[in-house]
Design an enzyme around this catalytic site. Structure first.
Site, PDB file in Angstrom:
ATOM      1  N   HIS A   4       0.826  -1.223   0.000  1.00 10.47           N
ATOM      2  CA  HIS A   4       0.000   0.000   0.000  1.00 10.47           C
ATOM      3  C   HIS A   4       0.859   1.271   0.000  1.00 10.47           C
ATOM      4  CE1 HIS A   4      -3.511  -2.415   0.243  1.00 10.47           C
ATOM      5  NE2 HIS A   4      -3.253  -2.858   1.447  1.00 10.47           N
TER       6      HIS A   4
ATOM      7  N   ASP B 236      -5.465  -7.642  -4.139  1.00 15.22           N
ATOM      8  CA  ASP B 236      -5.763  -7.467  -2.719  1.00 15.22           C
ATOM      9  C   ASP B 236      -7.118  -8.034  -2.310  1.00 15.22           C
ATOM     10  OD1 ASP B 236      -5.851  -6.612  -0.113  1.00 15.22           O
ATOM     11  OD2 ASP B 236      -5.440  -4.527  -0.496  1.00 15.22           O
TER      12      ASP B 236
HETATM   13 ZN   LIG Z   1      -3.766  -6.635   2.344  1.00 11.47          ZN
END
Ligand SMILES: [Zn+2]
Length: 451
Positions: free
Chosen positions: A284, A335
């Site tokens: 991220h 994800d």
């Molecule tokens: Zn994750």
């Protein structure tokens, strides 16, 4: 899908993506051990060899999905509305719903969900997955028998679909920094670092020799792993050299809590613990601090962007310009699997920069032009490389390029697809990144096996 001849054999696509550009008239030899054995011109294929022509197809290295939580596929579509009385929705309220889904899993349902997801992934052009796996235990937190039963189910699903997998075993201990785990987190929890490394060693013993399976480490986040455990894990891994993936700086609340309770931001905490290095992947990184790109670059560490999930959860934007300018390599993952589309993950890295800066071709500034076209900086070849070679590097795989010695993990796309038809060869990479949908994917090969 079409069955392939038995290995070894040659495939001759109309176009092949080699060394950052499309080439016509190439032949690729797939060896019996699942590797690319040679890349030559079509005329150089020795007589008498088995050759499969792929007219109307462009061949690329398969995409690598570097960040996946397979079970989250099970509640696709089911969190996309506001409930009366809960009009403020964000990452943390979504997480509560996600814990509900995690609480209902057993090894069989885990296998079924993962198998469906991985078939979707392979049909979309992904040939490897990094599965960030944290539902280890029974619903009451007790150990299953064997202790690896949930991870085994996920790995078996990948193997049965023919998808290469790195099972990134998650280390999870606290409910927040310095806080005990909550009841709905107990399925994720390792009671001791020894219990966790024993789980990893059991996975290595059971799956380590399988052609499609590797194992990595995933300390969940600074929220979930105490600093002294991060230090001990770094020491343990000095002997094992496994890839290390970690959620980092996804939310501003995590960054603020890290400063308040640990005296530094998450990236600096991880650096001091000795974990930041060439095998480290920050997942991220949407709320990095000013010095963090340099911290990552100095360590040779990578960042995994998950733009469709980050958009869906309202996480924020990847600071792509700052990372690329600092020299940090990127990879992508789908994800939470809102969509499973490598082209979309990759195009959003550039498109999100355009939306924020109100400019075009933002990241191309950081890409060197090719020697024979010094007036053009192209971002699409860079992004294709992020999707394949970057992802492979993040999982410790020798894959992601069409060249001898690499894994024969490939994807063929149709030049007759509505989104690609009529695009000149020299701009096909751009059309794939900015215009393609997964319906252009004809076939994939993993370890040389088509399917
Ligand atoms: Zn994750």
């Amino acid at each position: 899908m079409t069955s392939s001849p038995s290995l070894p054999y040659w495939i001759c696509p109309e176009l092949a993506w080699i060394d950052g550009r499309m080439h016509a008239d190439k032949a690729i030899a797939l060896s019996g051990d699942g590797l690319i054995e040679a890349v030559v011109t079509r005329a150089e294929v020795p007589a008498g060899q088995v050759v499969e022509d792929l007219p109307g197809a462009a061949l690329l290295p398969g995409f690598v999905n570097a960040h996946s939580h397979a079970f989250q596929r099970v509640f696709r579509g089911q969190t996309e509305f506001l409930r009366t009385g809960a009009e403020h929705e964000d990452f943390w309220s979504w997480r509560q719903q996600m814990y509900g889904a995690a609480g209902r899993l057993d090894p069989q349902t885990t296998y079924d969900i993962a198998r469906r997801l991985y078939a979707e992934m392979r049909a979309a052009g992904w040939t490897s997955v990094g599965e960030f796996h944290y539902v280890h235990h029974g619903a009451d937190g007790s150990a299953l028998s064997p202790a690896t039963a949930m991870a085994d189910a996920v790995i078996q699903a990948a193997v049965d679909v023919g998808l290469r997998i790195n099972l990134l075993a998650v280390l999870y201990h606290t409910g927040g920094i310095g806080e005990p785990a909550r009841p709905d987190q107990r399925r994720f929890i390792s009671g001791s670092l020894w219990a966790f490394t024993s789980l990893v060693e059991a996975l290595l013993a059971r799956w380590g020799s399988h052609r499609l399976v590797t194992v990595g480490l995933a300390p969940h986040s600074v929220r979930a792993v105490p600093v002294d455990w991060l230090e001990a894990l770094a020491q343990w891994n000095a002997q094992h050299h496994l890839p290390v993936h970690m959620h980092l700086c996804e939310q501003t609340a995590e960054v603020e809590a890290s400063h308040r309770l640990l005296g530094a931001g998450p990236m600096e905490v991880v650096r001091r613990a000795g974990l930041l290095g060439p095998g480290f992947v920050a997942v991220h990184a949407t709320h990095l601090e000013a010095d963090d790109p340099a911290r990552l670059a100095n360590a040779g560490a990578m960042v995994c962007a998950c733009p469709t999930t980050e958009a869906n959860l309202g996480d924020g934007f990847l600071p792509a310009s700052a990372l690329i300018e600092a020299g940090v390599e990127l990879c992508v993952g789908s994800d939470s699997h809102i969509v499973v589309n490598p082209f979309e993950e990759l195009r959003l890295i550039e498109n999100n920069e355009r939306l924020q800066r109100r400019r075009r071709n933002v990241l191309a500034k950081f890409v060197e032009p090719a020697a024979d076209e010094p007036d053009k900086r192209r971002v699409a070849p860079f992004l294709l490389d992020v999707g394949a070679r970057g992802g492979a590097r993040s999982l410790g795989l020798d894959a992601g390029e069409i060249k001898a010695g690499q894994a024969a993990d490939l994807v063929a796309v149709s030049l007759r697809d509505a989104a690609l038809e009529g695009v000149p060869m020299d701009f096909l990479a751009e059309a794939l990144i900015f215009s393609a949908d997964t319906r252009c994917v004809l076939d994939t090969w993993v370890a040389g096996v088509r399917g």
